[in-house]
Design an enzyme around this catalytic site. Structure first.
Site, PDB file in Angstrom:
ATOM      1  N   LYS A 189       4.922 -13.414   1.757  1.00  0.00           N
ATOM      2  CA  LYS A 189       3.341 -12.520   1.354  1.00  0.00           C
ATOM      3  C   LYS A 189       4.108 -11.701   0.199  1.00  0.00           C
ATOM      4  CE  LYS A 189       0.411  -9.896   3.180  1.00  0.00           C
ATOM      5  NZ  LYS A 189       0.228  -9.026   2.388  1.00  0.00           N
ATOM      6  N   CYS A 297      11.060   3.203  -1.215  1.00  0.00           N
ATOM      7  CA  CYS A 297      11.248   4.084   0.684  1.00  0.00           C
ATOM      8  C   CYS A 297      11.984   5.499   0.131  1.00  0.00           C
ATOM      9  CB  CYS A 297      11.281   3.149   0.943  1.00  0.00           C
ATOM     10  SG  CYS A 297      12.144   1.572   0.502  1.00  0.00           S
TER      11      CYS A 297
END
Lengths: 778, 333
Positions: A189, A297
C-alpha cells in the site's frame, strides 16, 4: 525579461521539466485508478483525489481499498507465491527486468514522483530513481545467490508492505526488491498522498512480464493499512512511517505470528566538531535537513555544534540558507520544493510557532500558493524543548552546542529515537571513537544521507527494528527452513507432595548484579519433581526485582565495550567451571525432570558455552561495496539489555543457550528461569560467581513468567525480550513491547530445538547492525 | 573595416559596468588561520559532482548568461609559435567575439572578452591591436609556467610587462613553498610580485594540479590573498590537471571567507579545461551561489580559456535560429 536585461541581472529564470509524458500516462488511465491485483486493474471505486502539492491541482483519482479488495490482493499473492518461490534464478531474471524497466523509464518515474510528492525534480531524477534501479539490480543478485548462499533460509510467504509518502517509489523498492528476491509475494500500500509512482511501477512491471499476483498494489488511507496489518493471510508486515503508527502496528500484529519490521521516525543528531571543514559541514546540512523539504526520517534535524565555533558556524549557515531556492519542484533550478500536503504544512507551522527558541527563516524568495515552507533554523533551544525531542518532519533545523566529545555523545543520544547520526571532524581518531558510541542504526562520517542497496538501513530504540539493504536486510524476508513443532503444554503439577530430603533448608534467592538477593515480595515456592517430591525452594521475583535487574544491567554497561577475546575467555571459564560440577548439575536435572538425561544435557551445555566462546571474537562485521570512494562498515553491535524467558524442556541447556550468545556479543541479560525447573538456573549462580563474570552482566530471576513478561516487555530501559517460555506469553510480550518498540523474539507456542546452537539465528538476535559510512580521500 | 571594429568595441567597453572595487591591500600573514584551514576532499567532490544538476539556465537566460561569460573570458594564446600576426587576429576576435547578426537578433549591443592573455613578448603587439577597445592585456609572468627562473628575473619580468602596457599580470607561485609548507616564503614572494605590479592587477596562479591536496589549495589561496593578490587563479593550463569544480569550490570558499574577514573582494579565475558553454554556465552558477552576483562581472571573475568562445558562439546561434550551428560559421580567433 529580454536577453539584455538578464545580461545585467544574471537571474536564473525558469527551467521547468516537461511533465507532459507523466500527465499523458495518467490520461491513458482516464485519470482514475483502481487497484493492481493479480496482474490486472480493478474497476475504480470509492475514489479520492491525489493532488500536486506545489499547485493544489488534481492529478488523478485513486481508489480507496475495501476489505474485499485487500482480500483479493492477499489471495492473488498467496496463489502466486509457491511458484514464485520455486525458482530463484527466474526471480533474478525478473528483478533484473524490473531494474532495467526503472532505468528505461527513469525520467517518467522522476517527473511523476515530483508531480505527486512535491520534491525537487533534481532529487527524484538524480537520487530517488537511480537508487530504485540500484535496489532492484542489487536484489536481482541476491535472488541469483540465494540457493548457494542462504541454503537454510526460505521465503516467509506473503508480505504486506506499507510505505510512506516521502520517498514513494524508493520505499517501494526498498520493500519490494528484497521481498521478491527471497521468494515472497507482495501486497503493498503506497501512501494515500503519493500512490502514482507505485501504480506506474505496477503498470510497467506487467509489461515487463512480472508474473501475475507476485506484486499487488492496493491504495487508500490508513484504514487500508490496518486491513493489511490485521489480515490473516499475510505472513509479514514491513512498515515505514511514523513511530506513532509503528506502535499501533506492533500492537495490532502482536501474537499473530506475523514477522514485523518497522522503520520509523527520528531526530537524528548532526554533530560538528571544531576541527571540521565547516563549509562542507554546512553543505552537508543542506543535504541533511533541506533535502526533500526535511521530510526524511533520517534527516539530520538536530544540529550539535562545538561551542567554540558555534557563532561563526551559525552565521555561515544562515548565509547559506539564504541562497537556497524554494519553488516549483519541477524546476530544475530549485533546491527546496513543496511540502507534501497542506495538512503537513500546518503541522510544521504550528510546531515552529510554539517554539521557545530564536527562529530564523531563510531570506529566500517564496512562491505564492502551494504548500511551501521556508528553510528554517531554530537556535537557543534547551534539550528539554519539545522541538529538540519531537520530529518536525519539515525543513526545520534545531541546534544547540556542546563542549567535549563526551558531551556531544551524551546530547546526541539524549533521544527516544536512534535512526541515523552524522558527525564532522577531520580527526580520524575522534571520528572512529564517536561513531560506535552513537545510538543509531546508521552513522555518516563527514557526509550525510548516503544510501545504497548494499548498506543496511534501519534504526534502534523507537526508530524501529530490522534493516533494509545488504545481507542483513534479507533476514527480514526469510525464515529458517526447519519447521518448529508445537510446544507441548505444561503438565499439571502433582497434586500430592512429599518433603525434601535435605536436613538443612536450601532456598535459592535471586541473582541480581552478581549478588544473591532475597525476592522483594518475600514469597517463595517449592520446586517439585514430576512425582511431587520437593526438590528445593525458589524465591518469587516480582516487578521490583525485575526493575533491580534492569538497573544492574545498566550498571554493567562496560561489558559492551569489552573485547571479544575477553568475553571468550570468560565463556570458556564458565564451561570449565560447569564441567567441574557435571555430576551435581546432572543429578539436579534428573531430579527436577524425573528423567535420566541430565548428564547429556550438562555435556551439551558445556559444548554450547564452547560454541559461544568461539563466536565471541568471530562474528565479524563487513565492509560493504558501496559505490563511493570510501567504506560502509557494517558493525555488529550488542543489542544492549535483554530480558529472556527460559524454556522448560532443557532447564540448563536452554539457559546457557540464551546466556551464551547474549554474553558473547556483549549484551547484558536477565533470564527468567524455567518455571517448573528453575534449580539448574539457581545452581548456575555459582558457576557465574566463579568464572569472573562481572556483576550485572547475567541476572537470573525465578518467578511466574506470566507476571514478569508484561513488566519486562513494557520496561522502557530494556532493549529486547526473548521468550521460549512454555507459558503463552508471545502476544502479551509483543503488545507490551510497543511502549519503547523494543525488539522481541518470541516462540508463538512453538518448540525450539535446543540440540542445535542455531548460531546464526542467535547471533542476529543478539546484535544490531550499525552501518558507518566513511568516505575518504585527500 | 578596422574603424568599425574599434568603434563597436569602444561602445562595448562603455557598456561594461564601471565599478571601482578598492584593491586588496593584503594583510599580515596569519599562520594560525592558515594552518587551521580544512578541506574535506570527499565532501567537496560530492558537492562539486552535484553542482551541474542543481542549477539549470535555459533559453533567453542561457543566451544572456553565455554573453556574460564572453565578457569574462581572458582570450588566451600561450604557445611557442605565437607571432604578432596570430596575436593581432586574437585581439580582433576579443573585440568582436560574437557575429554582429547574432547580437542584433539578441538585441544586444556589442560585447568584448574580458582581456587578452599573452606572454610578455606579445604584450606590445596586443596593446597596440587593442588600442581604443578598452580591453586590457594580461601577461603571464614570473617564469610562467614553472616559475623556476631566478627570482630577480621573475620580478623584472613583471616590471617589463607592466612597462610594455600590460594591465594585468598573471604570476605563478613557487609550488615548492606550498609543498614544503613554507608559508612565509610564499607570502613574501606574493608581496614582492604585488609590489612589482604597481597599478597593474595581479592574478596569482596556484597551479592547483601540482599542490597535492585541496587543503594545500585552501592554504595557498589564503596566503596569496594575504599577500595582496587581486585574483586567485587555478592553473597555467600546462599542468596535468587544470581547473576543476572541487578546486573551484575550495578557492571560492576561501575568497568568501577572506571577504568576510577583510571586506575585500578577490577575483577568481579558473583556467584550463573549460571548453564547453555548459561548463561555463556551471562555473557562473557556482560563483553566483557561493559568492554572489557581484562576482559575475569581469573585475571579479575570468575564464582562462581559448576554445570556450567557439562553443558559446555555436550555442548562441542555436538559440537565435533554433538550429545547431557549425564551428566554421564563426570567425576564429
Amino acid at each position: 525579461m529580454n536577453v539584455r536585461d538578464i545580461f545585467e541581472t544574471m537571474d536564473y529564470g525558469p527551467a521547468p521539466e516537461d511533465a507532459s509524458e507523466a500527465m499523458a500516462w495518467i490520461e491513458r488511465h482516464g485519470g482514475v485508478f483502481g487497484h493492481f491485483i493479480g496482474g490486472d486493474w480493478t474497476k475504480p471505486a470509492s475514489t479520492f483525489a491525489s493532488k500536486n502539492p506545489a499547485t493544489g491541482k488534481l492529478l488523478a483519482k485513486i481508489s480507496q481499498a475495501r476489505p474485499r479488495d485487500v482480500d483479493a490482493a492477499v489471495k492473488a499473492a498467496r496463489a502466486a507465491q509457491p511458484a514464485w518461490a520455486r525458482d530463484a534464478k527466474a526471480r533474478a531474471c525478473a528483478l533484473y527486468a524490473l531494474a532495467r524497466m526503472v532505468q528505461k523509464h527513469s525520467r517518467l518515474f522522476a517527473t511523476l514522483e515530483t508531480l505527486d510528492n512535491g520534491k525537487p525534480i533534481r532529487e527524484s531524477r538524480d537520487i530517488d530513481i537511480p537508487l530504485v534501479a540500484r535496489h532492484f539490480y542489487y536484489h536481482a543478485g541476491m535472488a541469483q545467490l540465494m540457493d548457494d548462499e542462504l541454503p537454510d533460509r526460505q521465503a516467509l510467504g506473503v508480505a504486506g508492505q506499507i510505505v510512506p509518502w516521502n520517498f514513494p517509489l524508493l520505499m517501494l523498492a526498498w520493500k519490494v526488491a528484497p521481498a521478491l528476491a527471497m521468494g515472497n509475494t507482495v501486497v503493498l500500500k503506497p501512501a494515500e498522498y503519493t500512490s502514482l509512482t507505485a501504480l506506474l511501477f505496477a503498470d510497467l512491471a506487467r509489461e515487463a512480464g512480472l508474473p501475475k499476483g507476485v506484486l499487488n498494489i492496493v491504495t487508500g488511507d490508513g484504514n487500508v493499512g490496518a486491513l493489511i496489518t490485521e489480515h490473516e493471510g499475510i505472513d509479514k508486515i514491513a512498515f515505514t512511517g511514523s513511530t506513532e503508527v509503528g506502535r499501533i502496528i506492533r500492537r495490532a500484529t502482536a501474537g499473530s505470528g506475523k514477522s514485523l519490521t518497522l522503520e520509523l521516525g527520528g531526530k537524528s543528531p548532526y554533530i560538528v566538531f571544531d576541527d571540521a571543514d565547516q563549509d562542507s559541514a554546512i553543505e552537508g546540512l543542506v543535504d541533511a535537513i533541506w533535502f526533500n523539504q526535511g521530510q526524511v526520517c533520517c534527516a539530520g534535524s538536530r544540529l550539535l555544534i562545538q561551542e567554540g565555533i558555534a557563532e561563526d558556524f551559525t552565521r555561515r549557515l544562515k548565509a547559506r540558507m539564504d541562497k537556497l531556492r524554494v519553488g516549483d519542484p519541477l524546476d530544475k533550478c530549485i533546491d527546496v520544493g513543496a511540502v507534501v500536503d497542506p495538512v503537513q504544512l500546518q503541522t510544521i507551522e504550528g510546531l515552529v510557532k510554539g517554539s521557545g527558541g530564536e527562529v530564523y527563516h531563510a531570506a529566500c524568495e517564496m512562491p505564492k500558493g502551494g504548500s511551501f515552507y521556508p528553510p528554517t533554523l531554530i537556535t537557543g533551544l534547551s534539550t528539554a524543548d519539545p522541538l529538540m525531542q519531537e520530529e518536525i518532519f519539515g525543513p526545520v533545523l534545531v541546534s544547540t552546542t556542546f563542549r567535549t566529545p563526551a558531551e556531544a555523545v551524551e546530547l546526541a543520544n539524549n533521544t527516544r529515537y536512534g535512526l541515523a547520526a552524522t558527525l564532522w571532524t577531520e580527526n580520524v581518531n575522534l571520528a572512529l571513537d564517536i561513531a560506535p558510541k552513537l545510538a543509531a542504526g546508521v552513522v555518516w562520517v563527514n557526509a550525510t544521507n548516503l544510501f545504497d542497496a548494499a548498506a543496511g538501513f534501519g534504526g534502534v530504540r523507537e526508530s524501529g527494528f530490522g534493516r533494509e539493504g545488504g545481507w542483513e536486510g534479507l533476514l527480514a524476508y526469510t525464515k529458517p527452513k526447519a519447521t518448529a513443532r508445537k510446544l507441548p503444554a505444561r503438565s499439571a503439577p502433582p497434586s500430592e507432595t512429599t518433603p525434601a530430603d535435605d536436613a538443612i533448608d536450601r532456598t535459592a534467592k535471586l541473582y541480581i548484579g552478581g549478588k544473591q538477593t532475597r525476592p522483594d515480595g518475600g514469597y517463595s515456592r517449592a520446586v517439585l519433581s514430576p512425582k511431587g517430591k520437593v526438590v528445593g525452594h525458589v524465591g518469587l521475583a516480582n516487578r521490583k526485582d525485575l526493575r533491580n535487574a534492569a538497573e544492574a544491567m545498566n550498571a554493567a554497561a562496560s561489558w559492551s565495550k569489552t573485547t571479544g577475546h575477553l568475553r571468550a575467555q570468560i565463556l570458556y571459564y564458565m564451561a570449565e567451571n560447569l564441567s567441574a560440577r557435571t555430576v551435581e548439575f546432572a543429578a539436579r536435572i534428573d531430579a527436577m525432570t524425573g528423567r535420566r538425561g541430565g548428564k547429556a544435557e550438562v555435556d551439551a551445555s558445556i559444548d554450547r558455552l564452547f560454541t559461544w566462546a568461539a563466536w565471541a571474537d568471530k562474528f565479524d562485521g563487513r565492509a560493504k561495496g558501496v559505490p563511493i570512494r570510501g567504506v560502509a562498515l557494517a558493525m555488529n553491535e550488542p543489542v544492549g539489555k535483554i530480558a529472556a524467558f527460559a524454556p522448560d524442556d532443557a532447564p540448563l541447556l536452554g539457559l546457557v543457550s540464551l546466556v551464551g550468545p547474549a554474553m558473547a556479543m556483549g549484551n547484558r541479560i536477565t533470564v527468567m528461569a524455567s518455571e517448573p525447573h528453575p534449580l539448574s538456573a539457581t545452581d548456575f549462580y555459582q558457576v557465574l560467581d566463579t568464572s569472573d563474570v562481572p556483576g550485572g552482566v547475567v541476572n537470573i530471576l525465578t518467578g511466574p513468567h506470566a507476571e514478569l513478561a508484561p513488566q519486562a516487555a513494557g520496561h522502557m530501559d530494556i532493549d529486547a525480550v526473548w521468550s521460549f517460555s512454555t507459558a503463552d506469553l508471545s502476544a502479551m510480550i509483543e503488545r507490551e513491547s510497543a511502549t519503547n518498540l523494543k525488539r522481541t523474539w518470541v516462540n508463538h507456542g512453538r518448540a525450539h530445538d535446543w540440540s542445535d546452537a542455531a548460531a546464526h539465528t542467535f547471533l542476529a538476535a543478539a546484535t544490531e547492525v550499525k552501518t558507518i559510512w566513511i568516505p575518504y580521500g585527500e | 573595416m578596422a574603424d568599425t571594429v574599434l568603434s563597436a568595441a569602444t561602445k562595448a567597453a562603455q557598456l561594461l559596468p564601471q565599478v571601482h572595487e578598492p584593491r586588496n591591500p593584503g594583510m599580515e600573514l596569519d599562520l594560525d588561520l592558515v594552518r587551521a584551514l580544512q578541506a574535506n576532499t570527499s565532501a567537496i567532490e560530492r558537492r562539486a559532482a552535484t553542482l551541474p544538476g542543481r542549477r539549470s539556465v535555459k533559453k533567453e537566460y542561457q543566451a544572456a548568461w553565455l554573453l556574460r561569460a564572453i565578457t569574462m573570458i581572458d582570450l588566451t594564446t600561450l604557445a611557442g609559435d605565437d607571432t604578432p600576426g596570430r596575436v593581432r587576429r586574437l585581439c580582433a576576435k576579443a573585440a568582436n567575439p560574437v557575429r554582429a547578426d547574432l547580437l542584433d537578433a539578441l538585441k544586444m549591443p556589442p560585447v568584448t572578452t574580458g582581456a587578452v592573455c599573452v606572454y610578455h613578448d606579445m604584450v606590445e603587439t596586443a596593446v597596440e591591436a587593442l588600442q581604443g577597445t578598452g580591453i586590457p592585456v594580461a601577461a603571464v609572468s614570473t617564469g610562467f609556467p614553472a616559475g623556476l627562473s631566478p627570482f630577480h628575473l621573475r620580478v623584472a619580468e613583471i616590471e617589463e610587462s607592466v612597462k610594455a602596457g600590460a594591465k594585468e599580470i598573471d604570476i605563478v607561485i613557487s609550488r615548492r613553498h606550498v609543498l614544503t609548507g613554507d608559508w612565509q616564503a610564499l607570502y613574501d614572494e606574493m608581496r614582492t610580485f604585488r609590489a612589482a605590479c604597481g597599478e597593474a592587477h595581479v592574478k596569482a596562479i596556484l597551479a592547483t594540479g601540482e599542490l597535492g591536496t585541496l587543503r594545500n589549495v585552501a592554504r595557498a589561496s589564503w596566503v596569496c590573498m594575504m599577500g595582496g593578490a587581486d585574483f586567485i587563479k587555478t592553473s597555467t593550463g600546462k599542468e596535468g590537471v587544470n581547473a576543476t569544480l572541487p578546486v573551484s569550490l575550495v578557492m571560492t570558499r576561501a575568497i568568501r571567507a577572506y571577504h568576510e574577514l577583510t571586506g575585500h573582494r578577490i577575483g577568481y579565475k579558473p583556467a584550463g579545461g573549460i571548453s564547453k558553454a555548459k561548463d561555463a554556465l556551471v562555473y557562473l552558477s557556482l560563483m553566483k551561489d557561493e559568492l554572489g552576483d557581484r562576482w559575475l562581472r569581469p573585475d571579479l571573475f575570468r575564464f582562462g580559456a581559448s576554445s570556450l568562445l567557439g562553443d558559446i558562439e555555436r550555442q548562441l546561434e542555436h538559440f537565435v535560429t533554433g538550429r545547431y550551428s557549425a564551428g566554421y560559421r564563426h570567425a576564429i580567433g
